[in-house]
Design a protein around this motif. Structure first.
Motif, PDB file in Angstrom:
ATOM      1  N   GLY A 109      26.951  -0.561 -20.998  1.00  0.00           N
ATOM      2  CA  GLY A 109      25.578  -0.939 -20.727  1.00  0.00           C
ATOM      3  C   GLY A 109      24.678   0.223 -21.108  1.00  0.00           C
ATOM      4  N   SER A 139      20.258  -2.870 -19.548  1.00  0.00           N
ATOM      5  CA  SER A 139      21.212  -3.893 -19.962  1.00  0.00           C
ATOM      6  C   SER A 139      22.576  -3.547 -19.370  1.00  0.00           C
ATOM      7  CB  SER A 139      21.282  -3.944 -21.486  1.00  0.00           C
ATOM      8  OG  SER A 139      22.195  -4.925 -21.899  1.00  0.00           O
ATOM      9  N   ASP A 164      19.597  -7.613 -17.177  1.00  0.00           N
ATOM     10  CA  ASP A 164      19.211  -7.518 -18.583  1.00  0.00           C
ATOM     11  C   ASP A 164      17.718  -7.815 -18.657  1.00  0.00           C
ATOM     12  OD1 ASP A 164      19.393  -7.106 -21.278  1.00  0.00           O
ATOM     13  OD2 ASP A 164      20.257  -9.070 -21.722  1.00  0.00           O
ATOM     14  N   SER A 175      14.068  -0.627 -20.669  1.00  0.00           N
ATOM     15  CA  SER A 175      14.961  -1.775 -20.530  1.00  0.00           C
ATOM     16  C   SER A 175      16.287  -1.320 -19.939  1.00  0.00           C
ATOM     17  CB  SER A 175      15.170  -2.479 -21.876  1.00  0.00           C
ATOM     18  OG  SER A 175      15.706  -1.598 -22.820  1.00  0.00           O
ATOM     19  N   ARG A 222      13.503  -6.101 -19.770  1.00  0.00           N
ATOM     20  CA  ARG A 222      12.593  -5.114 -20.362  1.00  0.00           C
ATOM     21  C   ARG A 222      11.299  -5.193 -19.562  1.00  0.00           C
ATOM     22  NH1 ARG A 222       8.818  -5.408 -25.106  1.00  0.00           N
ATOM     23  NH2 ARG A 222       8.613  -3.287 -25.903  1.00  0.00           N
TER      24      ARG A 222
END
Length: 110
Positions: A21, A42, A47, A40, A49
Motif C-alpha cells: 500500500g 491506498s 483507498d 491519498s 484522495r
C-alpha cells in the motif's frame, strides 16, 4: 493531479502474505487566497484522495501529512496490527508517527 513530492510505502500483513500500500503527498497549489494540498492513501480497506487547505503552502503540506496519518491511525488495518513499514510492524501511534516524521498528532498529550 499535482506532482508527487512524497510517498511512503506501507504493507498490510496477514498470516499468509503482505499486500503493498502507499501514502502519497502531492505538491501544494494555490487555491484562490489559500493553498491546497492533496494526499491519498491506498491500503486494503482504504483507498481515497483528499485535500487540506492552509494559509500558505507549508501549512497545507503539514496538514496533508497529519491528516493522512490521522486517518491511518483510525483505520481497522492499523488498529488490528496489520500495517508494516520497511517490513516492521506499526503497533503503536508512536510507531506510526515516527514512520512519517511527525512529532505529534492533534489530540496527543503535550
Amino acid at each position: 493531479m499535482s506532482a508527487v513530492i512524497a510517498e511512503r510505502e506501507l504493507g498490510y500483513s496477514n498470516l499468509v502474505s503482505t499486500v503493498p500500500g502507499r501514502v502519497v503527498i502531492e505538491a501544494p497549489e494555490p487555491d484562490q487566497t489559500d493553498w491546497r494540498c492533496f494526499y491519498s492513501v491506498s491500503l486494503p480497506g482504504m483507498d481515497f484522495r483528499r485535500r487540506t487547505v492552509g494559509v500558505d503552502s507549508f501549512q497545507a503540506l503539514q496538514l496533508a501529512m497529519v491528516s493522512a496519518v490521522s486517518e491511518i491511525a483510525n483505520s481497522a488495518a492499523f488498529k488490528s496490527g496489520h500495517l508494516t513499514v520497511f517490513g516492521e510492524p506499526l503497533l503503536t501511534i508512536d510507531d506510526l508517527k515516527q514512520c512519517f516524521g511527525l512529532p505529534r498528532l492533534h489530540g496527543d498529550a503535550a
